[in-house]
Design an enzyme around this catalytic site. Structure first.
Site, PDB file in Angstrom:
ATOM      1  N   CYS A  77       0.606  -1.459  -0.074  1.00 33.50           N
ATOM      2  CA  CYS A  77      -0.339   0.015  -0.341  1.00 33.50           C
ATOM      3  C   CYS A  77       0.750   1.125  -0.535  1.00 33.50           C
ATOM      4  O   CYS A  77       0.660   2.028  -0.587  1.00 33.50           O
ATOM      5  CB  CYS A  77      -1.036   0.008   1.481  1.00 33.50           C
ATOM      6  SG  CYS A  77       0.274  -0.137   2.707  1.00 33.50           S
ATOM      7  N   ASP A 297      -7.614   5.777  -1.844  1.00 30.83           N
ATOM      8  CA  ASP A 297      -7.181   4.692  -0.576  1.00 30.83           C
ATOM      9  C   ASP A 297      -6.793   3.532  -1.609  1.00 30.83           C
ATOM     10  O   ASP A 297      -7.470   3.005  -2.469  1.00 30.83           O
ATOM     11  CB  ASP A 297      -8.671   3.915   0.065  1.00 30.83           C
ATOM     12  CG  ASP A 297      -8.414   2.916   1.459  1.00 30.83           C
ATOM     13  OD1 ASP A 297      -7.142   2.414   1.257  1.00 30.83           O
ATOM     14  OD2 ASP A 297      -9.349   2.263   1.652  1.00 30.83           O
ATOM     15  N   HIS A 299      -6.338   0.166  -0.843  1.00 31.87           N
ATOM     16  CA  HIS A 299      -6.342  -1.042  -0.151  1.00 31.87           C
ATOM     17  C   HIS A 299      -7.624  -1.408  -0.892  1.00 31.87           C
ATOM     18  O   HIS A 299      -8.583  -1.813  -0.526  1.00 31.87           O
ATOM     19  CB  HIS A 299      -6.875  -1.130   0.806  1.00 31.87           C
ATOM     20  CG  HIS A 299      -5.763  -0.581   2.209  1.00 31.87           C
ATOM     21  ND1 HIS A 299      -5.186   0.639   2.347  1.00 31.87           N
ATOM     22  CD2 HIS A 299      -4.840  -1.185   2.630  1.00 31.87           C
ATOM     23  CE1 HIS A 299      -4.255   0.690   3.314  1.00 31.87           C
ATOM     24  NE2 HIS A 299      -3.974  -0.136   3.120  1.00 31.87           N
TER      25      HIS A 299
END
Length: 415
Positions: A77, A297, A299
């Site tokens: 990430c 994000d 993820h």
């Protein structure tokens, strides 16, 4: 078929995040130096957010190093956030901050070239493969989680092998930005390649047999502009700058005294975003509204995409088609890395003035120091240069900045 499934997956994500919309507030929303009213300029605001390149976990790419992982889910990430902050710098450099992406519309050639740099394959200069292997030189095994400082060091090294963008990546040390060192680095042309000065276009080699003076003057023979290389005084050309400032703004939690200064960074026109997040969860922060940070994000796990030679990339999965996610500033982990992009020397001088006025003079406790000259007790500054060998760069593991590097100082705390 992969592209169709990836598009469908992205649409599912849009629906699942439908309720996480922008707040109905009169407070200004700041996105990478641009200010919006969420009530009256929502379409423009979302267009800005959707235009940012969004890099997420991917699966089913060729194994890293030939035998390594074929997915970065669970560990990549911060690398993906590093890709996003670098991609923002390249977009500003090649297309400009005002450029906007539109789905199913023709995109400029520069945009496709930028996207090619980040595809999940070993021959893309900023791929997950290159970043993970270059991280070995920073003490990180392939598949290990990274902190913001390590990612910044990896980007600095990989940028040396990107002749097209000719980007100078400067990573501050010891919470100190040295103006003299940055100008020394940005005023240098890359080794092994004679690059045209700014009026002729960065990254284009001179025609064989010609001199820089001839190439520049021929290109501007019929223009009123005077060739800078024909002047009696030599003139250096500014390489576009990505300035990364790793910081620790507290011990276990962000110190409230830094919050307003952090907000001021998002207001600067040179803002390129912030790397940070929560313990072991990295986010790419692009702005704020009120007391909440806005971020992209990484993820989300999507399938790796390939592009055929001469064809463009199916880019829908590289743009986040939802409202940016929000997080209270007080929940931010204190380990971050600020990013700024300065296309010209005047741009950098303007950033220095803003830092002095809005951060240094108005704050009792400074986020970082901005000094004019290289500290006398530091070793001499040597601008990073491309090694004179044929390589992708991932094999070079020795760092020239080890004296002042302390990854533990910038790692996101696992508490």
């Amino acid at each position: 078929m992969e592209a169709v499934l990836a598009k469908y997956e992205n649409q599912i994500n849009v629906f699942s995040e439908y309720l996480e919309d922008l707040p109905d507030s009169d407070e200004p929303v700041w996105i990478l130096g641009a200010c919006y009213n969420a009530k009256t300029e929502k379409a423009e605001l979302l267009s800005d957010v959707h235009s940012r390149l969004w890099f997420t976990y991917r699966k089913k790419f060729s194994p890293i190093g030939g035998t390594g992982p074929s997915s970065d889910a669970g560990w990549g990430c911060m690398l993906r956030c590093g890709q996003m902050i670098l991609a923002q710098a390249l977009v500003c450099s090649q297309l400009g901050r005002a450029w906007r992406w539109k789905a199913d519309a023709g995109q400029p050639e520069e945009y496709q070239r930028i996207l090619q740099c980040f595809l999940d394959r070993k021959d893309s200069c900023y791929s997950i493969h290159q970043m993970a292997q270059m991280g070995v030189g920073e003490g990180k095994s392939v598949g290990e989680w990274y902190g913001p400082n390590t990612v910044a060091q990896v980007l600095k090294k990989l940028a040396l092998f990107d002749d097209w963008n000719s980007l100078a990546v400067y990573v501050s040390m010891d919470n100190t930005v040295v103006i003299e060192d940055i100008k020394k680095q940005c005023r240098q042309t890359s080794r092994g390649s004679r690059l045209r000065p700014r009026p002729c276009g960065w990254g284009e080699p001179f025609a064989s047999g010609g001199t820089p003076e001839q190439a520049c003057c021929n290109a501007h023979r019929n223009r009123a502009a005077t060739c800078p290389l024909s002047q009696s005084q030599p003139r250096f050309d500014w390489r576009p700058l990505l300035l990364v400032i790793p910081l620790r703004m507290g011990i276990n939690h962000i110190n409230p005294v830094y919050i307003q200064a952090l907000k001021e960074c998002f207001k600067m026109p040179q803002c390129c975003g912030v790397l940070g997040g929560k313990p072991n969860l990295a986010y790419y922060f692009i702005g704020f509204v009120g007391e909440e940070l806005l971020y992209l994000d990484p993820h989300t796990t999507q399938s790796a995409l390939e592009s055929d030679a001469g064809s463009g990339v199916h880019d829908l999965t590289y743009h986040c088609l939802r409202s940016p996610r929000r997080m209270k500033i007080t929940n931010l982990d204190p380990s971050v890395a600020l990013g700024f992009f300065c296309k010209s020397e005047e741009d950098f001088d303007g950033w220095c003035n803003l830092v002095q006025q809005e951060i240094q003079l108005k704050r009792n406790l400074r986020m970082f120091e901005l000094v004019e000259n290289h500290p006398a007790h530091w070793p001499p500054f040597v601008p990073p240069s491309k090694p004179e060998v044929l390589t992708t760069g991932a094999e070079f593991i020795e760092s020239t900045d080890k004296l002042f590097e302390s990854e533990e100082e910038f790692e996101i705390l696992n508490v």
